[in-house]
Scaffold this motif. Structure first.
Motif, mmCIF file in Angstrom:
data_model
loop_
_atom_site.group_PDB
_atom_site.id
_atom_site.type_symbol
_atom_site.label_atom_id
_atom_site.label_comp_id
_atom_site.label_asym_id
_atom_site.label_seq_id
_atom_site.Cartn_x
_atom_site.Cartn_y
_atom_site.Cartn_z
ATOM 1 N N TRP A 17 9.522 -1.230 2.445
ATOM 2 C CA TRP A 17 9.282 0.034 1.734
ATOM 3 C C TRP A 17 9.005 1.186 2.700
ATOM 4 C CZ3 TRP A 17 4.735 2.458 2.614
ATOM 5 C CH2 TRP A 17 3.565 1.709 2.828
ATOM 6 N N ARG A 32 14.064 -4.183 -13.086
ATOM 7 C CA ARG A 32 12.899 -5.074 -13.234
ATOM 8 C C ARG A 32 13.180 -6.209 -14.219
ATOM 9 N NH1 ARG A 32 7.700 -4.773 -11.783
ATOM 10 N NH2 ARG A 32 6.128 -5.825 -13.036
ATOM 11 N N GLY A 34 11.483 -6.422 -6.061
ATOM 12 C CA GLY A 34 10.565 -7.267 -5.307
ATOM 13 C C GLY A 34 10.660 -7.050 -3.808
ATOM 14 N N PHE A 70 10.614 -4.341 -2.327
ATOM 15 C CA PHE A 70 9.737 -3.241 -1.930
ATOM 16 C C PHE A 70 8.272 -3.662 -1.844
ATOM 17 C CE2 PHE A 70 13.539 -1.130 -3.431
ATOM 18 C CZ PHE A 70 13.712 -0.128 -2.503
ATOM 19 N N ARG A 71 7.995 -4.946 -2.123
ATOM 20 C CA ARG A 71 6.639 -5.441 -1.882
ATOM 21 C C ARG A 71 6.414 -5.738 -0.398
ATOM 22 N NH1 ARG A 71 7.889 -9.003 -6.394
ATOM 23 N NH2 ARG A 71 7.174 -8.052 -8.345
ATOM 24 N N VAL A 72 7.497 -5.832 0.352
ATOM 25 C CA VAL A 72 7.407 -6.090 1.794
ATOM 26 C C VAL A 72 7.104 -4.778 2.517
ATOM 27 C CG1 VAL A 72 8.634 -6.955 3.825
ATOM 28 C CG2 VAL A 72 9.021 -8.007 1.584
ATOM 29 N N ARG A 73 6.041 -4.746 3.292
ATOM 30 C CA ARG A 73 5.560 -3.494 3.899
ATOM 31 C C ARG A 73 6.638 -2.779 4.718
ATOM 32 N NH1 ARG A 73 0.152 -1.672 5.353
ATOM 33 N NH2 ARG A 73 0.361 0.095 6.750
#
Length: 468
Positions: free
Chosen positions: A262, A244, A254, A256-259
């Protein structure tokens, strides 16, 4: 292709081939290794996981190493180290020595795959690049077929040691071809290596895996178990914090912010954990429990690989047309049902009725899953970040196998006898079905431009949606 491009493709294929070959040989060779070097189920777990710990934790940072020191240099180092480690495995006098050598193999293997792919992408462009990567992928599939068969033949007619020593020949050929290639190495300016992140990831995985494997011997109450477990959890948490805060993280959180990224990686962990457990349990039981020769045990799972080679490209086309969600839902559930069919394994053992039907269904389900899974994950990420996205997904699949094999003693009840292999198949089915459920709930099919245009044309003129 030019002469130079042909050499590049051959070098990339051979470099990856040795890593894949070794990974598929080991499950067939495990019973013979145990008979000669001893150690029981715990040693077998460590022989597999020592390789996966170093491979899974370092494959993320290997891309940066390749950029800093040059792809050809890193490839040479990786090949030489893999050859030396293979030689050490083949000559290992004890199980402990062999486990350490397997760890070194994992370090070298982590250098090979990213560097060989980078070599392809830097020498091919456009449709030629896609074709070259497709050829590279297909040839690694041959390694999946050759590994169990080669391993079984050596175990039955010579020694398990030759199954690992065989790597030395293609490695020597690849090093000669690299010398003939005569390309200047390319180094990317401004790239840094996250050494601290690599160390924290390795310590985190190593501590947790040590505790999971050795708890069956020492018990959870032993400080030698709970201290490494806690230390491993803390180290891995430190790795996530480092990712991070780091300027150039090896695993950008970042993503893993994409549906689909993840959700796809959760599905990857469940599906590839199941695949590792199934390969290990069947490879060992068919020799130790069903008393099959190593060659036949190696051939037992060949139908899965043949089905994947024959139909994966067709499934990829259908997935592109209808979206990955349906295939990622039905595929794992079908493979899970195939695993449950293998609960019919009994005494006396008959492969044709007790294993083959389940293997065929498992292969069909896996084939329906793998290509759509990859496209769903990588298709959700900007093409400029596809390299790191692919590395993260590859690491997730390796770590999933690592954790599941470490938990093998808990899953099978301490022994891979008939009851143990039944428990393993139930665990495989549960993981696969959960993978299908996660895909159904989490994955979203991409909206193609044509679909969006059709939807817009169907809206009333002047509507806010159409104007947008």
């Amino acid at each position: 292709m030019t002469r130079s491009q042909r050499l590049v493709l051959i070098i990339a294929i051979l470099s990856t081939f040795v890593s894949f070959l070794d990974g598929t040989i080991v499950n067939v060779a495990l019973p013979a290794i145990m008979r000669e070097l001893g150690g029981g189920l715990t040693a077998q777990q460590w022989i597999v996981d020592a390789y996966l710990i170093t491979l899974g934790s370092l494959i993320l940072v290997a891309g940066s190493v390749s950029d800093v020191y040059g792809r050809i240099t890193v490839l040479r180092v990786g090949l030489a180290a893999f050859g030396a480690a293979s030689l050490a495995v083949g000559l290992a006098p004890t199980a402990e020595f062999l486990i350490i050598a397997r760890g070194v193999q994992g370090i070298a293997g982590a250098l090979l795959v990213p560097s060989s792919l980078a070599l392809i992408t830097s020498n091919f462009r456009g449709p030629a690049q896609a074709k070259a990567i497709g050829t590279w992928t297909g040839m690694t599939g041959i390694a999946m077929i050759a590994g169990p068969l080669v391993g079984g033949l050596f175990v039955d007619f010579a020694s398990w040691r030759f199954a690992f020593l065989i790597n030395v020949l293609p490695i020597a050929v690849t090093l000669v071809l690299l010398a003939r290639l005569g390309q200047k190495d390319q180094r990317e300016p401004g790239v840094s290596i996250d050494y601290l992140g690599a160390v924290l990831c390795t310590l985190g995985l190593g501590g947790a895996v040590f505790a999971l494997i050795e708890q069956s011997t020492l018990g959870w109450a032993s400080p030698a178990i709970y201290l490494p477990l806690v230390g491993g959890i803390v180290a891995f948490a430190g790795f996530l914090v480092r990712q991070r805060l780091a300027k150039n993280p090896v695993m950008p959180l970042g993503l893993f912010r994409v549906r689909n990224f993840w959700a796809g990686n959760i599905a990857t962990a469940l599906i590839y954990g199941a695949l590792s457990l199934s390969s290990f349990a069947l490879g060992v039981y068919l020799q130790q429990g069903a008393l099959l020769p190593a060659t036949l045990a190696g051939l037992a799972s060949i139908p899965v690989t043949v089905i994947m080679i024959l139909f994966s490209s067709r499934v990829g086309v259908l997935s592109g047309r209808y979206g990955p969600r349906l295939f990622m839902t039905i595929g794992p559930i079908t493979a899970g049902i195939g695993s449950l069919l293998m609960l019919s394994i009994s005494v006396p053992f008959v492969y044709w009725w007790q294993v083959l039907p389940g293997i065929l269904l498992f292969g069909l389900g896996l084939t329906a899953t793998v290509s759509p899974l990859t496209s769903a994950i990588l298709g959700s990420i900007d093409p400029s970040r596809s390299g790191i996205a692919s590395a993260v997904n590859n690491a997730v699949s390796r770590v999933a196998g690592l954790i599941v094999i470490a938990m093998l003693g808990v899953i099978v009840g301490g022994s891979l006898d008939l009851a143990g292999v039944h428990r393993a198949m139930i665990a495989v089915a549960v993981l696969l079905i959960l993978g299908g459920i996660v895909s159904f709930l989490g994955i979203r099919n991409p909206v193609h431009e044509v679909d969006a245009a059709d939807q817009a044309s169907a809206m009333p003129t002047g509507s806010p949606e159409r104007q947008a």
